[in-house]
Design a protein around this motif. Sequence first.
Motif, PDB file in Angstrom:
ATOM      1  N   UNK A 141       2.301  18.210  -3.111  1.00 50.25           N
ATOM      2  CA  UNK A 141       2.257  17.605  -1.774  1.00 50.25           C
ATOM      3  C   UNK A 141       0.864  17.054  -1.549  1.00 50.25           C
ATOM      4  N   UNK A 142       0.814  15.775  -1.280  1.00 45.89           N
ATOM      5  CA  UNK A 142      -0.473  15.128  -1.063  1.00 45.89           C
ATOM      6  C   UNK A 142      -0.834  15.250   0.414  1.00 45.89           C
ATOM      7  N   UNK A 143      -2.005  15.764   0.696  1.00 48.38           N
ATOM      8  CA  UNK A 143      -2.420  16.014   2.085  1.00 48.38           C
ATOM      9  C   UNK A 143      -3.101  14.799   2.688  1.00 48.38           C
ATOM     10  N   UNK A 144      -2.418  13.676   2.606  1.00 53.98           N
ATOM     11  CA  UNK A 144      -2.926  12.437   3.202  1.00 53.98           C
ATOM     12  C   UNK A 144      -1.759  11.461   3.283  1.00 53.98           C
ATOM     13  N   UNK A 145      -1.947  10.408   4.038  1.00 58.10           N
ATOM     14  CA  UNK A 145      -0.938   9.353   4.058  1.00 58.10           C
ATOM     15  C   UNK A 145      -1.152   8.480   2.833  1.00 58.10           C
ATOM     16  N   UNK A 146      -0.143   8.408   1.992  1.00 58.65           N
ATOM     17  CA  UNK A 146      -0.246   7.606   0.780  1.00 58.65           C
ATOM     18  C   UNK A 146       0.178   6.163   1.046  1.00 58.65           C
ATOM     19  N   UNK A 147      -0.088   5.328   0.080  1.00 60.13           N
ATOM     20  CA  UNK A 147       0.338   3.932   0.177  1.00 60.13           C
ATOM     21  C   UNK A 147       1.862   3.845   0.249  1.00 60.13           C
ATOM     22  N   UNK A 148       2.557   4.716  -0.491  1.00 60.54           N
ATOM     23  CA  UNK A 148       4.016   4.727  -0.438  1.00 60.54           C
ATOM     24  C   UNK A 148       4.540   5.068   0.942  1.00 60.54           C
ATOM     25  N   UNK A 149       3.917   6.044   1.599  1.00 58.71           N
ATOM     26  CA  UNK A 149       4.317   6.416   2.960  1.00 58.71           C
ATOM     27  C   UNK A 149       3.999   5.298   3.945  1.00 58.71           C
ATOM     28  N   UNK A 150       2.862   4.688   3.762  1.00 62.56           N
ATOM     29  CA  UNK A 150       2.459   3.579   4.636  1.00 62.56           C
ATOM     30  C   UNK A 150       3.424   2.403   4.487  1.00 62.56           C
ATOM     31  N   UNK A 151       3.861   2.140   3.256  1.00 66.59           N
ATOM     32  CA  UNK A 151       4.768   1.026   2.993  1.00 66.59           C
ATOM     33  C   UNK A 151       6.021   1.101   3.849  1.00 66.59           C
ATOM     34  N   UNK A 152       6.674   2.267   3.907  1.00 65.47           N
ATOM     35  CA  UNK A 152       7.934   2.349   4.653  1.00 65.47           C
ATOM     36  C   UNK A 152       7.694   2.188   6.150  1.00 65.47           C
ATOM     37  N   UNK A 153       6.522   2.600   6.637  1.00 63.83           N
ATOM     38  CA  UNK A 153       6.207   2.376   8.050  1.00 63.83           C
ATOM     39  C   UNK A 153       6.093   0.884   8.357  1.00 63.83           C
ATOM     40  N   UNK A 154       5.470   0.151   7.439  1.00 62.24           N
ATOM     41  CA  UNK A 154       5.316  -1.291   7.648  1.00 62.24           C
ATOM     42  C   UNK A 154       6.677  -1.988   7.557  1.00 62.24           C
ATOM     43  N   UNK A 155       7.510  -1.556   6.620  1.00 56.46           N
ATOM     44  CA  UNK A 155       8.849  -2.134   6.533  1.00 56.46           C
ATOM     45  C   UNK A 155       9.618  -1.936   7.831  1.00 56.46           C
ATOM     46  N   UNK A 194      -4.469  -2.748  -4.735  1.00 59.34           N
ATOM     47  CA  UNK A 194      -5.134  -1.833  -3.789  1.00 59.34           C
ATOM     48  C   UNK A 194      -4.238  -1.678  -2.571  1.00 59.34           C
ATOM     49  N   UNK A 195      -4.182  -0.494  -1.954  1.00 57.95           N
ATOM     50  CA  UNK A 195      -3.390  -0.339  -0.730  1.00 57.95           C
ATOM     51  C   UNK A 195      -3.775  -1.333   0.354  1.00 57.95           C
ATOM     52  N   UNK A 196      -5.038  -1.706   0.408  1.00 57.73           N
ATOM     53  CA  UNK A 196      -5.507  -2.614   1.461  1.00 57.73           C
ATOM     54  C   UNK A 196      -4.830  -3.987   1.409  1.00 57.73           C
ATOM     55  N   UNK A 197      -4.286  -4.353   0.255  1.00 58.10           N
ATOM     56  CA  UNK A 197      -3.621  -5.657   0.124  1.00 58.10           C
ATOM     57  C   UNK A 197      -2.238  -5.669   0.767  1.00 58.10           C
ATOM     58  N   UNK A 198      -1.665  -4.491   0.962  1.00 56.57           N
ATOM     59  CA  UNK A 198      -0.253  -4.414   1.322  1.00 56.57           C
ATOM     60  C   UNK A 198       0.099  -5.150   2.612  1.00 56.57           C
ATOM     61  N   UNK A 199      -0.669  -5.003   3.694  1.00 56.58           N
ATOM     62  CA  UNK A 199      -0.284  -5.728   4.921  1.00 56.58           C
ATOM     63  C   UNK A 199      -0.207  -7.236   4.721  1.00 56.58           C
ATOM     64  N   UNK A 200      -1.180  -7.794   3.981  1.00 62.03           N
ATOM     65  CA  UNK A 200      -1.195  -9.243   3.776  1.00 62.03           C
ATOM     66  C   UNK A 200      -0.045  -9.697   2.881  1.00 62.03           C
ATOM     67  N   UNK A 201       0.248  -8.913   1.845  1.00 56.53           N
ATOM     68  CA  UNK A 201       1.319  -9.302   0.931  1.00 56.53           C
ATOM     69  C   UNK A 201       2.677  -9.235   1.629  1.00 56.53           C
ATOM     70  N   UNK A 202       2.897  -8.201   2.434  1.00 60.05           N
ATOM     71  CA  UNK A 202       4.157  -8.111   3.177  1.00 60.05           C
ATOM     72  C   UNK A 202       4.259  -9.207   4.228  1.00 60.05           C
ATOM     73  N   UNK A 203       3.135  -9.550   4.852  1.00 59.52           N
ATOM     74  CA  UNK A 203       3.152 -10.655   5.822  1.00 59.52           C
ATOM     75  C   UNK A 203       3.544 -11.956   5.130  1.00 59.52           C
TER      76      UNK A 203
END
Length: 538
Positions: free
Chosen positions: A4-18, A140-149
Amino acid sequence: MRVRLNMQTCGEYLVQVLEAYGVDTVFGIPGVHTVELYRGLPKTKIRHITPRHEQGAGFMADGYARTSGKIPACFIITGPGMTNIATAMGQAYADSIPMLVISSVNGRHELAHGDGRLHELPNQQQLLAGVSAFSHTLMRPDELPDVLARAFAVFNSARPRPVHIELPLDVITASAEHLKVPVAVKSSRPAAAPDAIAAAATLLKNAKNPLLIFGGGAADAAAQATAITESLGAMAVTTINGKGILPRDHALSLGSTLCQPPVLELLKNADVVLAVGTELGETDTLLFDAKPEINGQLIRIDLDPEQLYRNAPPSLAIVADAKHALTALADVVKDAVPLTGVAAQVAELRTQLQALINPTQNVHQRVIEAIRNVAPNTIIIGDQNQPVYSGNLTFEPDTPRAWYNSSTGYGTLGYALPAAFGAKIACPDRPVVGLIGDGGLQFTLPEFASAVEIGLNLPIVVWNNQCYGEIKKYMTDRDITTIGVDIYTPDLLMIARGYGCHAERATSIAHLQELVAKAHVTTNPTVIEINEADALSW
């Protein structure tokens, strides 16, 4: 070992953005390389559907998108998962269907090394680039918002096609604690230039013998297309994906008969042709031996600027969303003096066109009409089989997006079963029917398990001729020995029952309708087999 990772991962962040972008359904089969994409799903309202093959996931997403207009997502495993879904992406790409394909890929430090890693491909991104609007490797996780946009800009504003985003294993689990869920902004589609609309209106108003062609790109502009047709008093045809844009049996509509000789003659002799949202390609028009012959002025309206110049060069090219353009054009031509006597010409042409339908096509037509007549607003999803080919020519649905099949672009077998399931998931309150052959059914037959698992109630009508019938005919017509087309077909009804489906063989048109009606209200799918030899005497 539990991790169990004790942080918000990029995978978890992805589904929130979706979820922020309105994605409410994900089709996927979890694997060791994608499980971290699933960690955050329970915290969202996104529904997960588990197909039995990644190709099924893609076809379900396709049917979901075509029917609802919403954007589905697919979670797909590295390597074989991506090669499996590539066919479904190819079908969606050919027919301009949006879907967001999210995959894993090996870690950043492992890419392109050829070390024999699990699911490794030399270049997964490059493999998928040919069946997507774009394919991007997230570094990088930081790219995800721009790529999804960027992905949703394609879905909402450009020619909609699949988008593929792959996340290396070490990026999926990287921290995204510092990233905020963006506010999803839906971009608008381009409107037509006023001077272009004025020029189109002038050509159409002055035309003595116009012909209007509405393609699948105009599916959301049915009211505007009908208004223009009536204002001008012009004959109109649709492509296969444009079926339903004009009301069934409209006095000025010739249906989707562009490939028939009388309509080809109309096209050849028209002084002005308006073509909206259509490639004018062979699968659009059913003209497989020649391009359409257009001698008059050709006005083309399309969201894709490159498409405006393929297959038939225009006299006037308008880059615009079909609904925006037709809304503007309808307003300008509403005061046109409609041509007289056209409805009578259409009625006469319809009689000629019906006379061109051979006896076998007549049977197919009766079967499809019977299926539709059971319930209003029925959506019929077809595969590549003989009744569907006949229906492409003869059948007119009640609404747009209510008749589609895999013959209109990429042309794959096995499409109809999972696509029909995707359509029913998208629109559970509408009657949905899958129409498939015994050969095509065996491509994706295991997807019955997916449908039973979630209790989908819909009829799957199987045209059983124990062969690849259309290809057999094609070979016979060319005096080629029929090798490989007479196939062993197992007891499909027994197999369907083994999956938990209901299964019956139709014995007449009336019995078919009875079974279809029952299937619409019965839990789980119902397989309705039609034996071709029997049906040809119905």
